[in-house]
Design a protein around this motif. Structure first.
Motif, short mmCIF file in Angstrom:
data_model
loop_
_atom_site.label_atom_id
_atom_site.label_comp_id
_atom_site.label_asym_id
_atom_site.label_seq_id
_atom_site.Cartn_x
_atom_site.Cartn_y
_atom_site.Cartn_z
N ARG A 1 122.95 -27.40 56.86
CA ARG A 1 122.40 -27.16 55.52
C ARG A 1 121.98 -25.72 55.27
N GLY A 2 121.88 -24.92 56.32
CA GLY A 2 121.55 -23.52 56.14
C GLY A 2 120.12 -23.29 55.69
N GLY A 3 119.82 -22.02 55.45
CA GLY A 3 118.50 -21.65 54.94
C GLY A 3 117.63 -21.00 56.00
N ARG A 4 116.93 -19.96 55.59
CA ARG A 4 116.10 -19.22 56.52
C ARG A 4 115.02 -20.08 57.16
N GLU A 5 114.40 -20.95 56.37
CA GLU A 5 113.30 -21.75 56.91
C GLU A 5 113.79 -22.71 57.98
N ARG A 6 114.97 -23.26 57.82
CA ARG A 6 115.51 -24.17 58.84
C ARG A 6 115.81 -23.40 60.13
N VAL A 7 116.33 -22.19 60.00
CA VAL A 7 116.57 -21.36 61.18
C VAL A 7 115.25 -21.07 61.88
N PHE A 8 114.24 -20.69 61.11
CA PHE A 8 112.93 -20.39 61.68
C PHE A 8 112.35 -21.60 62.42
N ARG A 9 112.44 -22.78 61.82
CA ARG A 9 111.89 -23.98 62.46
C ARG A 9 112.58 -24.27 63.79
N ALA A 10 113.88 -24.10 63.82
CA ALA A 10 114.61 -24.34 65.07
C ALA A 10 114.18 -23.35 66.15
N LEU A 11 114.04 -22.08 65.79
CA LEU A 11 113.63 -21.07 66.76
C LEU A 11 112.20 -21.32 67.25
N LEU A 12 111.31 -21.68 66.34
CA LEU A 12 109.93 -21.94 66.73
C LEU A 12 109.84 -23.13 67.69
N ALA A 13 110.75 -24.10 67.52
CA ALA A 13 110.74 -25.30 68.36
C ALA A 13 111.32 -25.07 69.74
N HIS A 14 112.10 -24.01 69.91
CA HIS A 14 112.77 -23.82 71.20
C HIS A 14 111.76 -23.36 72.25
N PRO A 15 111.73 -24.02 73.41
CA PRO A 15 110.74 -23.64 74.44
C PRO A 15 110.91 -22.24 75.00
N LEU A 16 112.06 -21.61 74.82
CA LEU A 16 112.24 -20.23 75.27
C LEU A 16 111.74 -19.22 74.25
N ILE A 17 111.28 -19.70 73.10
CA ILE A 17 110.76 -18.81 72.04
C ILE A 17 109.33 -19.24 71.72
#
Length: 421
Positions: free
Chosen positions: A381-397
């Motif tokens: 679905r794209g979108g900056r906020e979705r990218v941000f949420r995925a990165l924030l959820a990653h345990p390496l970030i």
């Protein structure tokens, strides 16, 4: 039998061809189609493919084409091994995350998310064209990140199974150490793609004797060295983690290392130039030794076994694959994609029961599964906020400031591949 390889111009492909030639009784391929838009390198790879088959008296016809629809027409199985953006995009995946002190790697962390965002829409378009050409065709995905890509395919209703060579590499290594045929080694392999542990090594089948303690006691040092982890880690865990667990267990050390040497993409790009020069030699009729350094060891054996099983041939009864969880790991949703042993047949891959998973591993598996769910949402679905949420959820970030900065850098470095950016 007709097989199509999308991304057939890859320097990996001769490894696959060599497997088709050697294992002809397991998978009797009659027509092999290599599809790739990079026509110049495709012809080099295609020429070597024909010479490899001819050297081994294999009768299959090799066809090369840039026309995807023509290439997948009437195919019984389609293997996906593409890299959207090529080694140049991979090089970026492996470098800009380091600027924030995070691992730069093409299948996990921020770089892995970038690859997923570039790749999922392309793979889904290919898969839809395969379905229109032949709804009964199987799709075998070797394209990274395999877990996220396979989940996208399954969620869209495609007949798909994901494949990685990590498990077969361990199987071959353990068999050599034990002095037995690889077919005798059954792995208790559990986790997600590039996030797995060998929690048991059984001789003779799923219920065979577990010889993992013996392997660790007698060969723990060399195994740890291969994984670039201290032997004490393997001894304390009592399992063999995949190489990719080093990004989690030794994150800061890995970041320091990566900052002091050329990216793996730069090394591979140089290797590919040399491989393509070798492939152009009309006297070359076997895969060169250099290809072993390119990666993908035993990919051909794993792919042949999987294709043979799905198409009703003589492949292995059990194989480690990526497929729907469906209760296999009770702490994950059914529609998560896990990498486990499965029974493979014409109806697909059915995971075998898994022994209870130590919370030490289950917690990380659940965390990364949540990230993969968010990553797939961002890819679809794209979108900056979705990218941000995925990165924030990653345990390496996992840190707000890092996720904000990495979001902007990911989009900036991948804008040409993101329809919504």
């Amino acid at each position: 039998m007709k097989l199509t390889v999308v991304g057939g111009g890859s320097t990996y492909t001769p490894e696959l061809i060599d497997g088709f030639a050697r294992l002809r009784d397991t998978l009797p391929v009659e027509e092999l189609v290599l599809v790739d838009p990079a026509t110049e390198r495709l012809e080099l790879v295609g020429g070597l493919a024909r010479r490899i088959l001819a050297r081994q008296d294999h009768p299959a016809r090799v066809v090369t084409t840039a026309d995807l629809d023509a290439g997948v027409a009437d195919a019984d199985a389609v293997l996906l091994q593409l890299r959207v953006g090529g080694q140049a995009a991979r090089n970026e995946d492996e470098t800009w995350p380091l600027e924030c002190g995070c691992v730069g790697q093409e299948t996990t962390g921020a770089g892995g998310l970038a690859k997923a965002l570039r790749t999922v829409p392309v793979v889904l378009d290919i898969a839809e064209r395969v379905r229109r050409a032949n709804p009964d065709a199987w799709i075998i995905d070797f394209t990274n990140p395999v877990g996220i890509v396979t989940r996208a395919l399954l969620k869209a209703g495609h007949r798909a199974v994901g494949l990685c060579n990590v498990a077969i590499g361990f199987q071959r290594r353990f068999a050599g150490l034990l002095g037995v045929d690889p077919s005798e080694v059954h792995l208790d392999h559990v986790g997600l793609n590039h996030l797995t542990w060998e929690t048991g090594v059984r001789l003779g089948g799923p219920e065979g004797e577990d010889v993992l303690p013996k392997l660790l006691a007698e060969h723990g040092g060399p195994l740890a060295e291969t994984l670039h982890l201290p032997r004490a880690v393997l001894d304390r865990l009592g399992v063999v983690p995949s190489y990719y667990l080093r990004y989690y267990y030794a994150h800061d050390e890995v970041v320091r290392e990566l900052r002091t040497k050329p990216s793996r993409a730069a090394e591979v790009a140089q290797m590919e130039r040399e491989l393509l020069r070798m492939y152009a030699d009309p006297a070359l009729d076997e895969k060169p030794e250099l290809l072993a350094r390119r990666g993908g060891a035993y990919y051909s054996e794993a792919a042949v076994d999987l294709a043979a099983g799905l198409l009703g041939g003589g492949g292995s009864t059990y194989q480690v694959v990526n497929t729907y969880n469906n209760g296999t790991l009770p702490f994950l949703p059914d529609d998560a994609v896990v990498e486990v042993q499965a029974a493979v047949g014409p109806q697909g891959a059915s995971p075998l029961p898994v022994r209870p998973v130590d919370p030490l591993y289950a917690g990380l598996i659940a965390n990364v599964t949540a990230y993969e769910d968010l990553a797939l949402d961002a890819a679809l679905r794209g979108g900056r906020e979705r990218v941000f949420r995925a990165l924030l959820a990653h345990p390496l970030i996992g840190q707000f400031e890092y996720a904000e900065t990495l979001t902007d850098r990911l989009i900036a470095h991948n804008r040409e591949h993101l329809a919504w950016a």
